[in-house]
Design a protein around this motif. Sequence first.
Motif, PDB file in Angstrom:
ATOM      1  N   UNK A 232       0.664  -1.094  -0.192  1.00  0.00           N
ATOM      2  CA  UNK A 232      -0.263   0.128   0.011  1.00  0.00           C
ATOM      3  C   UNK A 232       0.372   1.223  -0.095  1.00  0.00           C
ATOM      4  N   UNK A 233       0.621   2.444   0.408  1.00  0.00           N
ATOM      5  CA  UNK A 233       1.019   3.696  -0.310  1.00  0.00           C
ATOM      6  C   UNK A 233       1.178   3.940   1.724  1.00  0.00           C
ATOM      7  N   UNK A 234       2.399   4.837   2.300  1.00  0.00           N
ATOM      8  CA  UNK A 234       2.131   5.018   3.451  1.00  0.00           C
ATOM      9  C   UNK A 234       1.299   6.446   3.775  1.00  0.00           C
ATOM     10  N   UNK A 235       0.997   7.815   2.720  1.00  0.00           N
ATOM     11  CA  UNK A 235       0.793   8.556   2.469  1.00  0.00           C
ATOM     12  C   UNK A 235      -1.708   8.166   2.314  1.00  0.00           C
ATOM     13  N   UNK A 236      -1.443   7.066   2.678  1.00  0.00           N
ATOM     14  CA  UNK A 236      -2.452   6.296   2.006  1.00  0.00           C
ATOM     15  C   UNK A 236      -3.353   5.420   3.071  1.00  0.00           C
ATOM     16  N   UNK A 237      -3.390   4.332   2.769  1.00  0.00           N
ATOM     17  CA  UNK A 237      -4.060   3.184   3.376  1.00  0.00           C
ATOM     18  C   UNK A 237      -2.295   1.863   2.775  1.00  0.00           C
ATOM     19  N   UNK A 238      -2.216   2.045   3.850  1.00  0.00           N
ATOM     20  CA  UNK A 238      -1.303   0.871   3.993  1.00  0.00           C
ATOM     21  C   UNK A 238      -1.292  -0.697   4.896  1.00  0.00           C
ATOM     22  N   UNK A 239      -0.626  -1.751   4.891  1.00  0.00           N
ATOM     23  CA  UNK A 239      -0.681  -2.976   5.551  1.00  0.00           C
ATOM     24  C   UNK A 239       0.088  -3.675   5.650  1.00  0.00           C
ATOM     25  N   UNK A 240       0.638  -3.602   6.871  1.00  0.00           N
ATOM     26  CA  UNK A 240       1.595  -4.951   7.310  1.00  0.00           C
ATOM     27  C   UNK A 240       1.002  -6.138   7.606  1.00  0.00           C
ATOM     28  N   UNK A 241       1.599  -6.948   7.400  1.00  0.00           N
ATOM     29  CA  UNK A 241       1.663  -8.773   7.947  1.00  0.00           C
ATOM     30  C   UNK A 241       2.967  -9.427   8.325  1.00  0.00           C
ATOM     31  N   UNK A 242       2.580 -10.043   9.477  1.00  0.00           N
ATOM     32  CA  UNK A 242       4.393  -9.972  10.082  1.00  0.00           C
ATOM     33  C   UNK A 242       4.227 -11.313  10.620  1.00  0.00           C
ATOM     34  N   UNK A 243       5.035 -12.764  10.580  1.00  0.00           N
ATOM     35  CA  UNK A 243       5.454 -13.312  10.787  1.00  0.00           C
ATOM     36  C   UNK A 243       7.223 -14.113  11.984  1.00  0.00           C
ATOM     37  N   UNK A 244       6.454 -14.486  13.537  1.00  0.00           N
ATOM     38  CA  UNK A 244       7.730 -14.579  14.082  1.00  0.00           C
ATOM     39  C   UNK A 244       7.586 -16.494  14.226  1.00  0.00           C
ATOM     40  N   UNK A 245       8.544 -17.249  13.691  1.00  0.00           N
ATOM     41  CA  UNK A 245       8.566 -18.362  14.294  1.00  0.00           C
ATOM     42  C   UNK A 245      10.118 -18.757  15.140  1.00  0.00           C
ATOM     43  N   UNK A 246      10.279 -19.650  16.058  1.00  0.00           N
ATOM     44  CA  UNK A 246      11.414 -20.258  16.742  1.00  0.00           C
ATOM     45  C   UNK A 246      11.679 -21.585  16.653  1.00  0.00           C
ATOM     46  N   UNK A 247      12.710 -21.948  16.492  1.00  0.00           N
ATOM     47  CA  UNK A 247      13.267 -23.193  15.956  1.00  0.00           C
ATOM     48  C   UNK A 247      13.983 -23.891  16.668  1.00  0.00           C
ATOM     49  N   UNK A 248      14.020 -24.919  16.981  1.00  0.00           N
ATOM     50  CA  UNK A 248      14.942 -25.650  17.470  1.00  0.00           C
ATOM     51  C   UNK A 248      14.491 -27.369  18.551  1.00  0.00           C
ATOM     52  N   UNK A 249      15.769 -27.978  17.943  1.00  0.00           N
ATOM     53  CA  UNK A 249      16.403 -27.676  17.251  1.00  0.00           C
ATOM     54  C   UNK A 249      16.340 -27.965  15.925  1.00  0.00           C
ATOM     55  N   UNK A 250      16.005 -27.705  15.402  1.00  0.00           N
ATOM     56  CA  UNK A 250      14.856 -27.933  14.100  1.00  0.00           C
ATOM     57  C   UNK A 250      16.077 -26.419  13.212  1.00  0.00           C
TER      58      UNK A 250
END
Length: 785
Positions: A232-250
């Motif tokens: 999207x646009x910083x001066x209009x509508x913008x979307x943030x998708x974020x994902x986080x994953x932790x791995x151990x022992x893989x």
Amino acid sequence: MRLGWMATMLAMMFAVQGFSEEIDYASFLGRHDMVWDRVPNRWEVSPYTGNGNVGFLFYQDKGEAKNVISIHAGRHDYYDHREPHEGNELLWIYRSRLPLGHFKLESAGEIQEADLRLDLWNAELRGTVRTSKGSYAVRGFTHSLHDVIYFETDAENESVKVSWHPEVPKAPVRTTLEGGGGPKGGSWDRMRKAPYALPPEPTLSEEDGMRFCFQPLHENRGETTTGWEVAGKANGKQLLFASIHHSFPGHDSLDVVKKNLRNARALLEDGSFFASHRQWWNAYYPLSFLTINDPEKEAFYWIQMYKFASATRGNGPVMDLMGPWYHKTFWPMVWGDLNVELQYWTHLTANRLDVGSSLCNWFDKHEEQLFKNVPDHWENSAGLATLFPQDLVAHQGGSVPDMLCWIMHNYWLHCEFAGDRGRMRDGLFPKLRGVVNSYRNYLKDHPVKSDDGTIHIKNSWSPEYPGGRGQDINFTIGLMRWSLQTLLDLNDEHRLNDPLASEWKEMLDNLVEFQIDEDGLRIGKDIPFEKPHRHYSHLLPFYPLAVLTPDTEEGAKLMRTTLDHWLDVTFNREKKDTAMSVTGYTATGAASMYAWLGDSDQAYHYLDFLIKHDRVSPTTMYAEGNPVIESPLSFATCIHDMLLQSWGGKIRVFPAAPQRWGDVAFKDFRTQGAFLVSAKKNAGATQFVAVESLAGSPCLVQTDIPKPKIYIDGQPAKKQQVRVLGDGLFQIALQQGERVIFTPVSLEKTDLNIQPIAVDASGHNLFGLSEKTGRLPGHQHYYKK
């Protein structure tokens, strides 16, 4: 005649199929949404969302530029995995929860105001941030089914730049110790001097419009990837998708995050992203219902239902002191000497067993490790240190297994409320057998001479009591008695013929009696209770173990004497210790125990005390300098204990409902034995009590309805189905799937409808950070502006 017949049939239909008209949860919960009319400026007063694994807090941190507010992301299982140093596990620094990072929202103008609302029904944050140049609307949530954070901005006369800022994954306790803080001597000095190499710097990359921050941990023992996409646009509508994953022992964290972000794209494109998130929450809330003519208590309760499902899920890790959120802390693990136990009482009566099954599931998953946490010569024994990381690698040494034993009581409670006898046999029994074997081995390693054959415990600990280590500690005696009796009961019920059963019986028969003086239960043999003590460890045999009960005159007197003395010393005596003597869980423990005594006034007093505790924030979070989530969650347990109890095989309805709650109703609360109970009071009089059996367990019900009329599945109960035991107690021959209703009038004249109690606007939206929350000491404590 025709109308009377129809009324009877309708009443019977409600009795059998459910007796509540459709509750408008969106409207009802809307009046308890948390609202902000000012900018949240620290974690304790910020909006929060989560799905048990990942989550975020939204606030403008101290020291941030005036045009910046941040999405502080967290991952529940983001722990270090360093190996011991010179044989020392050094859990506080080597196996610690780790900081993750935050997304900055940087606007052109300086932030001046915020108008935010956390929609409980849909688990969504919405609102507007106003700046010196314009404004931008925000909408954010953590997806209920996928480890994805969604956040959108819609700018008007503004521009919003989104950027990721990772934190150094360094144990917060090590940072404190290096700065000269923390206790001195012993293991603390070992942790100051132990080698502590920092992990490598994170690696940044891009692929297909997605950005990634890959953070390997020390010696490649674990890794975490944060991935995000901004469209999207910083001066209009913008979307943030974020994902986080932790791995151990893989080593698959990057692949998992890529998959999560691509999946989020696909769900957004096919229109199911928002709907699937909402559907989960919209199915979660109606699992049970509560309404009270006390808007503040009602709101606080429902926010705990939201918080609990945000903090843990059945398929997630066991809950630590923070849930999926993170803030710098000196207590960066799971605590087993009270905290985790209180957290996992919340879901039981609330009938939210699936969400709260993470403790049982996690201990099943890591059961093998429990048998490695004890000395090598302790065969078939299980244990766990007082504090532990997510993988339960935390050696108990050669001490008593009290903390694991208490956690196993939570496991037992979960099975009791679920009516899951198979899990009792296959899940609880082997672990509890390992616990009792640890007790046996401890007694063999540390015998105490006795002329009369009495078994004494040479040395154990009453958690947090100053100088609380010594012989024959009541905390340990209570846990040993409970575990031995439970093993014997399960062995008999399932005909397991365990070869150690006779030894368990001998231990139980000869175990030292509880240590008692004129003030009630002592801490232990040589330790009277005489110092302020925020913990109720010496009262554990009463609450929650019910090894001692107030069911007899003698038991009630002992419980009240001990309880009154504990609180008198803790609240009223001169306090010379530096620890906070009266904590949130001091109040909730007192409220629940007075409820067990049937003292509704005292129960209400301490329930109210919790809300007025200045460490309880206006968003219902709680801190003692460091985040600790258990106290507000246990507030919900107090409500449950005031309205419905089921310890000792007896269902007690409205056992400690205060007079000021003249109008109160609940639907589908759950009890031990797997019963669903619904009940209602109007103007202080109980209108009905309904009990549905889910497992066919023996059914004993105590009600304050004088000479009630009793119906089973809509029909008057037969004489052989009811046994009157006196004092409002009835034994009901209730089969699985049947429902009994107690009512003061005939069934067709009983109002079986449960609906929210009306509240005017002054009782709406009492939490968050607003003009209304200014009434709370926690508002004054945390929000200094």
